[in-house]
Scaffold this motif. Structure first.
Motif, mmCIF file in Angstrom:
data_model
loop_
_atom_site.group_PDB
_atom_site.id
_atom_site.type_symbol
_atom_site.label_atom_id
_atom_site.label_comp_id
_atom_site.label_asym_id
_atom_site.label_seq_id
_atom_site.Cartn_x
_atom_site.Cartn_y
_atom_site.Cartn_z
ATOM 1 N N LEU A 226 2.541 -5.624 -7.904
ATOM 2 C CA LEU A 226 3.603 -5.103 -8.767
ATOM 3 C C LEU A 226 4.758 -4.466 -7.998
ATOM 4 O O LEU A 226 5.924 -4.644 -8.348
ATOM 5 C CB LEU A 226 3.002 -4.072 -9.736
ATOM 6 N N ALA A 227 4.438 -3.716 -6.939
ATOM 7 C CA ALA A 227 5.446 -2.851 -6.319
ATOM 8 C C ALA A 227 6.497 -3.639 -5.538
ATOM 9 O O ALA A 227 6.210 -4.681 -4.947
ATOM 10 C CB ALA A 227 4.772 -1.836 -5.403
ATOM 11 N N ASP A 228 7.716 -3.140 -5.551
ATOM 12 C CA ASP A 228 8.776 -3.683 -4.701
ATOM 13 C C ASP A 228 8.702 -3.051 -3.326
ATOM 14 O O ASP A 228 9.096 -3.643 -2.321
ATOM 15 C CB ASP A 228 10.140 -3.362 -5.319
ATOM 16 N N ARG A 229 8.215 -1.813 -3.290
ATOM 17 C CA ARG A 229 8.157 -1.061 -2.048
ATOM 18 C C ARG A 229 6.934 -0.157 -2.090
ATOM 19 O O ARG A 229 6.572 0.357 -3.152
ATOM 20 C CB ARG A 229 9.440 -0.236 -1.890
ATOM 21 N N VAL A 230 6.292 0.006 -0.949
ATOM 22 C CA VAL A 230 5.083 0.825 -0.873
ATOM 23 C C VAL A 230 5.249 1.837 0.251
ATOM 24 O O VAL A 230 5.622 1.481 1.375
ATOM 25 C CB VAL A 230 3.834 -0.050 -0.582
ATOM 26 N N THR A 231 4.999 3.107 -0.077
ATOM 27 C CA THR A 231 5.017 4.159 0.936
ATOM 28 C C THR A 231 3.593 4.671 1.101
ATOM 29 O O THR A 231 2.900 4.919 0.111
ATOM 30 C CB THR A 231 5.972 5.293 0.521
ATOM 31 N N VAL A 232 3.155 4.772 2.355
ATOM 32 C CA VAL A 232 1.773 5.181 2.642
ATOM 33 C C VAL A 232 1.768 6.556 3.288
ATOM 34 O O VAL A 232 2.436 6.787 4.304
ATOM 35 C CB VAL A 232 1.072 4.181 3.594
ATOM 36 N N LEU A 233 0.996 7.457 2.689
ATOM 37 C CA LEU A 233 0.819 8.796 3.244
ATOM 38 C C LEU A 233 -0.556 8.888 3.899
ATOM 39 O O LEU A 233 -1.535 8.363 3.388
ATOM 40 C CB LEU A 233 0.853 9.847 2.129
ATOM 41 N N GLU A 234 -0.594 9.584 5.032
ATOM 42 C CA GLU A 234 -1.870 9.929 5.650
ATOM 43 C C GLU A 234 -1.729 11.347 6.201
ATOM 44 O O GLU A 234 -0.785 11.623 6.946
ATOM 45 C CB GLU A 234 -2.220 8.955 6.786
ATOM 46 N N PHE A 235 -2.644 12.234 5.815
ATOM 47 C CA PHE A 235 -2.556 13.644 6.213
ATOM 48 C C PHE A 235 -1.148 14.210 6.018
ATOM 49 O O PHE A 235 -0.614 14.886 6.902
ATOM 50 C CB PHE A 235 -3.010 13.828 7.674
ATOM 51 N N GLY A 236 -0.533 13.861 4.904
ATOM 52 C CA GLY A 236 0.764 14.451 4.566
ATOM 53 C C GLY A 236 1.964 13.777 5.196
ATOM 54 O O GLY A 236 3.105 14.109 4.877
ATOM 55 N N THR A 237 1.718 12.808 6.091
ATOM 56 C CA THR A 237 2.812 12.160 6.822
ATOM 57 C C THR A 237 2.980 10.706 6.379
ATOM 58 O O THR A 237 1.986 10.003 6.181
ATOM 59 C CB THR A 237 2.515 12.194 8.342
ATOM 60 N N VAL A 238 4.234 10.267 6.239
ATOM 61 C CA VAL A 238 4.481 8.859 5.921
ATOM 62 C C VAL A 238 4.174 8.019 7.159
ATOM 63 O O VAL A 238 4.769 8.217 8.220
ATOM 64 C CB VAL A 238 5.950 8.633 5.494
ATOM 65 N N ILE A 239 3.210 7.088 7.028
ATOM 66 C CA ILE A 239 2.899 6.220 8.170
ATOM 67 C C ILE A 239 3.462 4.813 7.980
ATOM 68 O O ILE A 239 3.495 4.024 8.926
ATOM 69 C CB ILE A 239 1.375 6.149 8.462
ATOM 70 N N ALA A 240 3.913 4.488 6.777
ATOM 71 C CA ALA A 240 4.551 3.190 6.549
ATOM 72 C C ALA A 240 5.333 3.255 5.250
ATOM 73 O O ALA A 240 4.951 3.979 4.327
ATOM 74 C CB ALA A 240 3.509 2.074 6.457
ATOM 75 N N SER A 241 6.453 2.534 5.193
ATOM 76 C CA SER A 241 7.220 2.413 3.957
ATOM 77 C C SER A 241 7.976 1.109 4.032
ATOM 78 O O SER A 241 8.892 0.960 4.837
ATOM 79 C CB SER A 241 8.183 3.602 3.805
ATOM 80 N N ASP A 242 7.544 0.149 3.210
ATOM 81 C CA ASP A 242 8.092 -1.198 3.370
ATOM 82 C C ASP A 242 7.722 -2.043 2.147
ATOM 83 O O ASP A 242 7.101 -1.539 1.216
ATOM 84 C CB ASP A 242 7.507 -1.825 4.651
ATOM 85 N N VAL A 243 8.065 -3.322 2.191
ATOM 86 C CA VAL A 243 7.624 -4.238 1.140
ATOM 87 C C VAL A 243 6.107 -4.426 1.272
ATOM 88 O O VAL A 243 5.549 -4.229 2.362
ATOM 89 C CB VAL A 243 8.359 -5.601 1.231
ATOM 90 N N PRO A 244 5.437 -4.798 0.155
ATOM 91 C CA PRO A 244 3.975 -4.852 0.167
ATOM 92 C C PRO A 244 3.377 -5.682 1.309
ATOM 93 O O PRO A 244 2.429 -5.239 1.967
ATOM 94 C CB PRO A 244 3.629 -5.467 -1.197
ATOM 95 N N ALA A 245 3.921 -6.856 1.576
ATOM 96 C CA ALA A 245 3.327 -7.732 2.594
ATOM 97 C C ALA A 245 3.342 -7.059 3.971
ATOM 98 O O ALA A 245 2.368 -7.132 4.723
ATOM 99 C CB ALA A 245 4.064 -9.061 2.644
ATOM 100 N N ALA A 246 4.435 -6.371 4.281
ATOM 101 C CA ALA A 246 4.549 -5.711 5.587
ATOM 102 C C ALA A 246 3.590 -4.528 5.680
ATOM 103 O O ALA A 246 2.979 -4.284 6.732
ATOM 104 C CB ALA A 246 5.991 -5.255 5.813
ATOM 105 N N VAL A 247 3.434 -3.802 4.588
ATOM 106 C CA VAL A 247 2.526 -2.646 4.583
ATOM 107 C C VAL A 247 1.085 -3.111 4.759
ATOM 108 O O VAL A 247 0.307 -2.533 5.514
ATOM 109 C CB VAL A 247 2.704 -1.829 3.276
#
Ligand code: ADP
Ligand code: MG
Length: 267
Positions: A226-247
């Motif tokens: 569904l998502a156009d963009r996905v941001t991933v948090l780990e221990f409070g820090t963004v470790i990735a923010s991109d289109v789903p395939a790249a994440v």
């Protein structure tokens, strides 16, 4: 009828979080998080339990204030403002656990959201002290029920509906506030496969109508489809923010989900 809010053009930033940090005594729950949500976009926020997703939702909805960093909604700096100021600017949300009055009808539950918009407040509306306003609020509720495909259930008690439809009732209720940005906390949790498909279809429809949607969701298949963009948090820090395939292909993201496999995503 109630005034309708004009949505910004697709691609416009509606929420802009910059270097948002939240400390709880020794713990950094959000560490300089940058995240932008745009009109006409579904943005997913994911990460393991305890990563700081709910904390971030609280920071961007006026429930709590960041320790440092800025949150802009519709271009306005929101520091120190209460949640109703966020709602007034077009932020709508649903909660992780269903909050419906089970014995009241779908119409009544959705109208309760509309009453919050009335000039005289919900109490006056409930007491029907202003019949003209009451009629306008009910019409708005009916409009949102229809928009969400719930018209056949409008007179049924909310508790009689399956969980998937109850979640959609909550979305309809949030829509009565004419949101520009919709925050959804785990909307697919506990839903059956077909219910998830209906929910995804509705969210895609709302996106095409120009809403901005930010979801926290654990179901990776749902998110990635569904998502156009996905941001991933780990221990409070963004470790990735991109289109789903790249994440999905990001080794740091795989490592964050112990074992190296993203749950629900099959190679
Ligand atoms: P998530 O929603 O991603 O599971 P949370 O935002 O709920 O994560 O929590 C992030 C971290 O912040 C966790 O370690 C949690 O224990 C801590 N935390 C959250 N809220 C508070 C609070 N009010 N006081 C102290 N610690 C908190
Ligand atoms: Mg959480």
């Amino acid at each position: 009828p109630l005034a309708q809010r004009k949505l910004p053009p697709a691609g416009d930033a509606v929420l802009d979080a910059s270097e948002v940090t939240k400390r709880f005594s020794g713990l950094v729950a959000n560490n300089a998080v940058n995240l932008t949500v745009r009109a006409g976009e579904v943005h997913a926020l994911i990460g393991p339990n305890g990563a700081g997703k709910s904390t971030f939702f609280n920071m961007i909805s006026g429930v709590d204030d960041p320790t440092s960093g800025t949150v802009k909604l519709m271009g306005q700096a929101m520091a120190g403002k209460p949640s109703r100021a966020f709602a007034a600017l077009g932020l709508g949300r649903t909660f992780q656990h269903v909050r419906l009055l089970g014995q009241r009808t779908v119409l009544e539950n959705v109208a309760l959201g509309a009453h919050l918009r009335g000039q005289r407040g919900w109490l006056s509306a409930m007491l029907r002290t202003d019949r003209k306003e009451e009629a306008a609020l009910l019409a708005e509720a009916r409009r949102q029920i229809e928009r969400c495909g719930l018209l056949p259930y409008i007179d049924q008690p909310a508790a009689s509906l399956p969980l998937g439809q109850q979640r959609i009732v909550e979305i309809a209720r949030a829509l009565t506030g004419q949101p520009t940005l919709l925050l959804l906390d785990e909307p697919a949790a506990g839903l059956r496969h077909l219910e998830k498909q209906s929910l995804a279809k509705l969210l895609a429809q709302l996106r095409s109508e120009g809403l901005a949607i930010l979801i926290v969701e654990h179901d990776m298949e749902f998110v990635m489809n569904l998502a156009d963009r996905v941001t991933v948090l780990e221990f409070g820090t963004v470790i990735a923010s991109d289109v789903p395939a790249a994440v999905q292909a990001d080794p740091r993201v795989m490592a964050a989900y112990l074992g190296g496999d993203l749950p629900g995503v099959h190679a």
